[in-house]
Design a protein around this motif. Structure first.
Motif, PDB file in Angstrom:
ATOM      1  N   THR A 345       0.838  -1.209   0.000  1.00 43.93           N
ATOM      2  CA  THR A 345       0.000   0.000   0.000  1.00 43.93           C
ATOM      3  C   THR A 345       0.866   1.251   0.000  1.00 43.93           C
ATOM      4  O   THR A 345       0.499   2.266  -0.612  1.00 43.93           O
ATOM      5  CB  THR A 345      -0.929  -0.003   1.225  1.00 43.93           C
ATOM      6  N   THR A 346       2.019   1.192   0.670  1.00 40.38           N
ATOM      7  CA  THR A 346       2.877   2.377   0.727  1.00 40.38           C
ATOM      8  C   THR A 346       3.391   2.772  -0.656  1.00 40.38           C
ATOM      9  O   THR A 346       3.606   3.958  -0.925  1.00 40.38           O
ATOM     10  CB  THR A 346       4.062   2.155   1.672  1.00 40.38           C
ATOM     11  N   MET A 347       3.589   1.803  -1.540  1.00 37.23           N
ATOM     12  CA  MET A 347       4.022   2.143  -2.896  1.00 37.23           C
ATOM     13  C   MET A 347       2.911   2.858  -3.660  1.00 37.23           C
ATOM     14  O   MET A 347       3.137   3.891  -4.307  1.00 37.23           O
ATOM     15  CB  MET A 347       4.455   0.881  -3.648  1.00 37.23           C
ATOM     16  N   SER A 348       1.699   2.326  -3.578  1.00 33.03           N
ATOM     17  CA  SER A 348       0.613   2.996  -4.287  1.00 33.03           C
ATOM     18  C   SER A 348       0.287   4.343  -3.653  1.00 33.03           C
ATOM     19  O   SER A 348      -0.112   5.289  -4.353  1.00 33.03           O
ATOM     20  CB  SER A 348      -0.629   2.099  -4.353  1.00 33.03           C
ATOM     21  N   ASP A 349       0.475   4.470  -2.330  1.00 29.71           N
ATOM     22  CA  ASP A 349       0.306   5.775  -1.673  1.00 29.71           C
ATOM     23  C   ASP A 349       1.246   6.811  -2.293  1.00 29.71           C
ATOM     24  O   ASP A 349       0.838   7.929  -2.630  1.00 29.71           O
ATOM     25  CB  ASP A 349       0.623   5.671  -0.180  1.00 29.71           C
ATOM     26  N   ALA A 350       2.517   6.433  -2.412  1.00 27.03           N
ATOM     27  CA  ALA A 350       3.515   7.369  -2.937  1.00 27.03           C
ATOM     28  C   ALA A 350       3.171   7.795  -4.356  1.00 27.03           C
ATOM     29  O   ALA A 350       3.194   8.992  -4.689  1.00 27.03           O
ATOM     30  CB  ALA A 350       4.901   6.734  -2.898  1.00 27.03           C
ATOM     31  N   LEU A 351       2.840   6.830  -5.201  1.00 24.64           N
ATOM     32  CA  LEU A 351       2.531   7.150  -6.594  1.00 24.64           C
ATOM     33  C   LEU A 351       1.248   7.961  -6.702  1.00 24.64           C
ATOM     34  O   LEU A 351       1.141   8.867  -7.534  1.00 24.64           O
ATOM     35  CB  LEU A 351       2.426   5.867  -7.417  1.00 24.64           C
ATOM     36  N   TRP A 352       0.263   7.620  -5.879  1.00 24.41           N
ATOM     37  CA  TRP A 352      -1.005   8.361  -5.893  1.00 24.41           C
ATOM     38  C   TRP A 352      -0.772   9.842  -5.595  1.00 24.41           C
ATOM     39  O   TRP A 352      -1.448  10.713  -6.141  1.00 24.41           O
ATOM     40  CB  TRP A 352      -1.947   7.768  -4.847  1.00 24.41           C
ATOM     41  N   CYS A 353       0.220  10.107  -4.743  1.00 23.81           N
ATOM     42  CA  CYS A 353       0.502  11.487  -4.345  1.00 23.81           C
ATOM     43  C   CYS A 353       1.601  12.131  -5.178  1.00 23.81           C
ATOM     44  O   CYS A 353       2.059  13.239  -4.868  1.00 23.81           O
ATOM     45  CB  CYS A 353       0.869  11.522  -2.865  1.00 23.81           C
ATOM     46  N   GLY A 354       2.054  11.451  -6.230  1.00 22.86           N
ATOM     47  CA  GLY A 354       3.009  12.049  -7.152  1.00 22.86           C
ATOM     48  C   GLY A 354       4.449  11.993  -6.711  1.00 22.86           C
ATOM     49  O   GLY A 354       5.282  12.763  -7.214  1.00 22.86           O
ATOM     50  N   CYS A 355       4.773  11.099  -5.767  1.00 18.30           N
ATOM     51  CA  CYS A 355       6.161  10.993  -5.305  1.00 18.30           C
ATOM     52  C   CYS A 355       6.880   9.907  -6.104  1.00 18.30           C
ATOM     53  O   CYS A 355       6.463   8.740  -6.068  1.00 18.30           O
ATOM     54  CB  CYS A 355       6.198  10.651  -3.826  1.00 18.30           C
ATOM     55  N   PRO A 356       7.939  10.220  -6.820  1.00 18.29           N
ATOM     56  CA  PRO A 356       8.685   9.188  -7.560  1.00 18.29           C
ATOM     57  C   PRO A 356       9.166   8.098  -6.611  1.00 18.29           C
ATOM     58  O   PRO A 356       9.520   8.366  -5.460  1.00 18.29           O
ATOM     59  CB  PRO A 356       9.870   9.961  -8.157  1.00 18.29           C
ATOM     60  N   SER A 357       9.177   6.862  -7.099  1.00 21.03           N
ATOM     61  CA  SER A 357       9.507   5.715  -6.251  1.00 21.03           C
ATOM     62  C   SER A 357      10.367   4.724  -7.022  1.00 21.03           C
ATOM     63  O   SER A 357      10.218   4.580  -8.243  1.00 21.03           O
ATOM     64  CB  SER A 357       8.220   5.011  -5.792  1.00 21.03           C
ATOM     65  N   ILE A 358      11.233   4.046  -6.297  1.00 17.44           N
ATOM     66  CA  ILE A 358      12.044   2.996  -6.900  1.00 17.44           C
ATOM     67  C   ILE A 358      11.826   1.704  -6.119  1.00 17.44           C
ATOM     68  O   ILE A 358      11.450   1.732  -4.948  1.00 17.44           O
ATOM     69  CB  ILE A 358      13.537   3.348  -6.936  1.00 17.44           C
ATOM     70  N   ALA A 359      12.044   0.566  -6.786  1.00 21.58           N
ATOM     71  CA  ALA A 359      11.728  -0.711  -6.151  1.00 21.58           C
ATOM     72  C   ALA A 359      12.740  -1.779  -6.520  1.00 21.58           C
ATOM     73  O   ALA A 359      13.375  -1.724  -7.576  1.00 21.58           O
ATOM     74  CB  ALA A 359      10.330  -1.170  -6.568  1.00 21.58           C
ATOM     75  N   LEU A 360      12.850  -2.741  -5.647  1.00 24.88           N
ATOM     76  CA  LEU A 360      13.592  -3.967  -5.900  1.00 24.88           C
ATOM     77  C   LEU A 360      12.600  -5.089  -6.195  1.00 24.88           C
ATOM     78  O   LEU A 360      11.487  -5.094  -5.664  1.00 24.88           O
ATOM     79  CB  LEU A 360      14.440  -4.343  -4.690  1.00 24.88           C
TER      80      LEU A 360
END
Length: 386
Positions: A345-360
C-alpha cells in the motif's frame, strides 16, 4: 511459534544483532519444523518461495486439520434463472485500515445488477468514516466478530454464496479457520496476504503476471487468477490533505528528502546500509521514516551513526490520520523500497501522491508487489532486480 514471534518482534524494534542470533537458530529448522509461527513472519526473512511453500504446508496442516475435518458439504447452488451471483468478503479490516483504503472503491463499483455482495466482518467497530463507507458499500454487512467459527461458518453457508473471498490470509487477526469449514464451494484468497496459504480449502489466489509469473506457479497450492494489469486496486476517492511546510515536518527546505514509510519490521540491515550509502553520497539529504516505536527509532539512529551518518539526518514521522499522512509524500523527493518484503500500500500511496519511487524485485510474491505497482503505473524502469 515463540521463536518466530521473537524474530518478528526484534525486527519491529530493528534490533538486528538479536534478530541475527534468532534467525541463525530458526533457519535450519525451516525444512522440518511446523511450529515456528505464522508464515507471515517469514515474509521479511531471506527465504525462497519453495522454502515458504514447504513450511506453510506443514504449518497449515497442523493449524487447520481439526477445522477442516468439521467441514460440512455445501448444498447445490440455486438454479433460479436471473439470480445474481453472490459474492462474500471475509475480513477484519473493514474500517480505518490499509486494506479498506485499497478496496473501498472496488466494492462500491460492483455491478449490482449482476452481483449480490456480502461482507462478513470480524474486526472492530471503530466509528470511523471508513467504517461507515464500508457498511454502505456492501449490500449485506454481517458482523461476525462475536461469533465462534462454527456459528460464523454456518451463517455464511446459509447465504448460499457462489464465491467467498478472504482478504486476510495469515495477517494479524485472520480467521481462516472459518474458511477451513468450507462455508462456500469456491473460496479465494486476495489482497491481504502476499503468498500461498498452502491449504486444502483455498481454491484460487488472485495475483498478476508480475507478482506470480508463470515460472513461479509451482510455489503456490492455489490456482492462480491473474488480473490483466495489477492485482492491487486503489481508491479513486481517497482524500489527501494539504501538505505542511517542510519545517513543520522537521525537514530543511534545502534538503533532498528520501522517504520510506513502511513498517519497521520490513527494514533489513542490508537495505538500511544501502540507504546510508545514499545519504553519504547525496550532500544535505535526509531519510524520512515512519515512527513505529521508540526502540526502532533509537536502534536506527545508532545504526546510522555506525555507518558514519549523523543522527539528525534521520527524521521520524509520527502516525497521523491517513489524509495527513498522504500529504507528506508531496514534500518528499524520492520514495525508497524495502526488501524482501517490499512496499505494498505504501508504494501505491507514494505514486497516488506524485512521489517518484524505486523498487527492488525478488522471487517471492511479497518481494514483487512494488514492482507490480510501478509496472502498472507505466514505470517499469524504476524497478531493479534484488
Amino acid at each position: 511459534s515463540l521463536l518466530g514471534m521473537l524474530a518478528y518482534l526484534v525486527r519491529q524494534a530493528c534490533d538486528w544483532d538479536r534478530w541475527q542470533s534468532v534467525w541463525q537458530t530458526m533457519e535450519p529448522l525451516l525444512a522440518t519444523d511446523a511450529a515456528l509461527g505464522s508464515p507471515f513472519w517469514l515474509l521479511c526473512e531471506p527465504v525462497s518461495g519453495d522454502q515458504l511453500l514447504n513450511y506453510t504446508r506443514r504449518w497449515a496442516s497442523t493449524r487447520f486439520g481439526r477445522s477442516a475435518s468439521q467441514a460440512v458439504a455445501v448444498a447445490d447452488h440455486d438454479t433460479v434463472e436471473g439470480r445474481r451471483i453472490r459474492v462474500g468478503y471475509l475480513s477484519s479490516d473493514l474500517h480505518e485500515h490499509a486494506t479498506a483504503y485499497l478496496i473501498a472503491d472496488v466494492i462500491e463499483r460492483h455491478d449490482r445488477r449482476r452481483f449480490e455482495v456480502f461482507a462478513y466482518s470480524h474486526g472492530p467497530e471503530d466509528g470511523s468514516a471508513m467504517r461507515a463507507r464500508m457498511r454502505a458499500a456492501f449490500e449485506h454487512f454481517v458482523d461476525i466478530s462475536q461469533q465462534p467459527d462454527d456459528v460464523a461458518a454456518e451463517r455464511i453457508r446459509s447465504d448460499r454464496l457462489d464465491l467467498l473471498i478472504d482478504l486476510k490470509g495469515y495477517t494479524l487477526g485472520d480467521r481462516l479457520t472459518i474458511m477451513a469449514r468450507r462455508p462456500c464451494r469456491t473460496q479465494v484468497s486476495w489482497l491481504g496476504y502476499p503468498g500461498t496459504t498452502a491449504s486444502s480449502f483455498i481454491d484460487y489466489l488472485i495475483a498478476d503476471s508480475v507478482v506470480i509469473p508463470e515460472s513461479a506457479a509451482g510455489m503456490y497450492t492455489e490456482q492462480i487468477i491473474r488480473m490483466p494489469v495489477c492485482y492491487q486496486p486503489n481508491d479513486r476517492a481517497r482524500i489527501v490533505a494539504e501538505p505542511l511546510a517542510r519545517q513543520e515536518y522537521g525537514l530543511s527546505e534545502s534538503a533532498w528528502v528520501f522517504c520510506c514509510f513502511n513498517q519497521t519490521y520490513k527494514i533489513t540491515p542490508d537495505v538500511f546500509a544501502a540507504w546510508m550509502r545514499l545519504l553519504a553520497q547525496v550532500p544535505e539529504s535526509v531519510l524520512w521514516l515512519l515512527e513505529s516505536n521508540a526502540l526502532a527509532a533509537e536502534n536506527l539512529r545508532r545504526a546510522a551513526e555506525e555507518c558514519g551518518i549523523p543522527q539528525d539526518r534521520l527524521v521520524f514521522a509520527p502516525r497521523r490520520p491517513n489524509p495527513e499522512h498522504l500529504a507528506r509524500y508531496r514534500v518528499a523527493d524520492l520514495a525508497l523500497d524495502t526488501f524482501p518484503y517490499t512496499s505494498h500500500t505504501t508504494m501505491s500511496d507514494a505514486l497516488w501522491c506524485g512521489c517518484p519511487s524505486i523498487a527492488l524485485r525478488g522471487t517471492t510474491f511479497a518481494a514483487r508487489v512494488s514492482s507490480s505497482v510501478l509496472s502498472a503505473a507505466g514505470l517499469p524502469d524504476f524497478v531493479v532486480e534484488g
